[in-house]
Write an enzyme that holds these catalytic residues in place. Structure first.
Site, mmCIF file in Angstrom:
data_model
loop_
_atom_site.group_PDB
_atom_site.id
_atom_site.type_symbol
_atom_site.label_atom_id
_atom_site.label_comp_id
_atom_site.label_asym_id
_atom_site.label_seq_id
_atom_site.Cartn_x
_atom_site.Cartn_y
_atom_site.Cartn_z
ATOM 1 N N ASP A 209 0.857 -1.189 0.000
ATOM 2 C CA ASP A 209 0.000 0.000 0.000
ATOM 3 C C ASP A 209 0.894 1.241 0.000
ATOM 4 O O ASP A 209 1.908 1.268 0.701
ATOM 5 C CB ASP A 209 -0.893 -0.013 1.243
ATOM 6 C CG ASP A 209 -2.021 1.000 1.157
ATOM 7 O OD1 ASP A 209 -1.723 2.211 1.139
ATOM 8 O OD2 ASP A 209 -3.181 0.583 1.133
ATOM 9 N N ASN B 5 -13.339 -3.677 2.591
ATOM 10 C CA ASN B 5 -14.341 -2.623 2.718
ATOM 11 C C ASN B 5 -15.281 -2.684 1.517
ATOM 12 O O ASN B 5 -14.852 -2.985 0.408
ATOM 13 C CB ASN B 5 -13.671 -1.247 2.765
ATOM 14 C CG ASN B 5 -12.726 -1.114 3.940
ATOM 15 O OD1 ASN B 5 -13.051 -1.475 5.055
ATOM 16 N ND2 ASN B 5 -11.531 -0.610 3.681
ATOM 17 N N GLN C 265 -14.126 2.146 1.370
ATOM 18 C CA GLN C 265 -13.590 1.740 0.070
ATOM 19 C C GLN C 265 -13.340 2.982 -0.776
ATOM 20 O O GLN C 265 -14.243 3.792 -0.995
ATOM 21 C CB GLN C 265 -14.553 0.792 -0.659
ATOM 22 C CG GLN C 265 -13.985 0.249 -1.945
ATOM 23 C CD GLN C 265 -14.892 -0.768 -2.623
ATOM 24 O OE1 GLN C 265 -16.035 -0.989 -2.219
ATOM 25 N NE2 GLN C 265 -14.386 -1.380 -3.677
ATOM 26 N N SER C 266 -12.107 3.145 -1.242
ATOM 27 C CA SER C 266 -11.780 4.316 -2.057
ATOM 28 C C SER C 266 -11.416 3.952 -3.496
ATOM 29 O O SER C 266 -11.495 4.792 -4.381
ATOM 30 C CB SER C 266 -10.644 5.129 -1.421
ATOM 31 O OG SER C 266 -9.483 4.338 -1.293
ATOM 32 N N VAL C 267 -11.023 2.701 -3.724
ATOM 33 C CA VAL C 267 -10.773 2.214 -5.078
ATOM 34 C C VAL C 267 -11.813 1.132 -5.330
ATOM 35 O O VAL C 267 -11.894 0.146 -4.589
ATOM 36 C CB VAL C 267 -9.342 1.647 -5.237
ATOM 37 C CG1 VAL C 267 -9.147 1.081 -6.631
ATOM 38 C CG2 VAL C 267 -8.304 2.729 -4.945
ATOM 39 N N HIS D 268 -10.713 -5.580 -3.210
ATOM 40 C CA HIS D 268 -9.370 -5.804 -2.682
ATOM 41 C C HIS D 268 -9.415 -6.101 -1.197
ATOM 42 O O HIS D 268 -10.360 -5.732 -0.509
ATOM 43 C CB HIS D 268 -8.446 -4.619 -2.967
ATOM 44 C CG HIS D 268 -8.897 -3.306 -2.404
ATOM 45 N ND1 HIS D 268 -9.935 -2.572 -2.956
ATOM 46 C CD2 HIS D 268 -8.454 -2.596 -1.341
ATOM 47 C CE1 HIS D 268 -10.089 -1.458 -2.252
ATOM 48 N NE2 HIS D 268 -9.212 -1.453 -1.258
ATOM 49 N N HIS E 186 -7.073 -5.865 2.334
ATOM 50 C CA HIS E 186 -5.906 -5.321 3.017
ATOM 51 C C HIS E 186 -5.351 -6.414 3.929
ATOM 52 O O HIS E 186 -6.111 -7.040 4.671
ATOM 53 C CB HIS E 186 -6.284 -4.122 3.896
ATOM 54 C CG HIS E 186 -6.830 -2.961 3.143
ATOM 55 N ND1 HIS E 186 -6.072 -1.854 2.841
ATOM 56 C CD2 HIS E 186 -8.064 -2.730 2.629
ATOM 57 C CE1 HIS E 186 -6.814 -0.986 2.190
ATOM 58 N NE2 HIS E 186 -8.032 -1.500 2.044
#
Length: 115
Positions: free
Chosen positions: A31, A88, A95-97, A101, A103
């Site tokens: 990240d 997320n 969630q931003s993308v 995915h 983490h």
């Protein structure tokens, strides 16, 4: 592949990332804004925006994602002290993308509940 998706572009090697693991279905990389000494993102190569788009046909992919997380945690020396896996779903959950995915965080103690 979604050409507008950051993680699709990383998987296609159009954008540089520090890749720590890959196979034909999963890619894992560090990240760029780590929240722990070890903070990796595991992404399927297939573009799936959120958990909400998962279906029965994704069972094997999800198993691959968790098996990759377990292998990577061992490779990173986290299997004994512990690590956290986080997924997320949607902006309100962090969630931003919008590419599914996971983490993988480790190398420090974590609190519960998480925030």
């Amino acid at each position: 592949m979604d050409e507008s998706c950051l993680f699709c572009r990383i998987a296609a090697r159009d954008i540089e990332a520090e890749i720590v693991y890959e196979n034909d279905r999963i890619l894992a990389f560090r990240d760029i804004s780590p929240q722990a000494p070890v903070h990796l993102l595991l992404v399927p190569r297939a573009h799936i925006p959120t958990v909400n788009e998962l279906g029965e046909d994704h069972r094997e992919l999800l198993a691959d994602l968790f098996l990759a997380a377990s292998k990577i945690a061992r490779d990173q020396g986290l299997q004994q002290e512990g690590y956290r896996l986080v997924v997320n779903c949607q902006e309100g959950a962090g969630q931003s993308v919008f590419h599914l995915h996971m983490h993988l965080l480790g190398g420090r103690a974590f609190q519960w509940p998480p925030g």
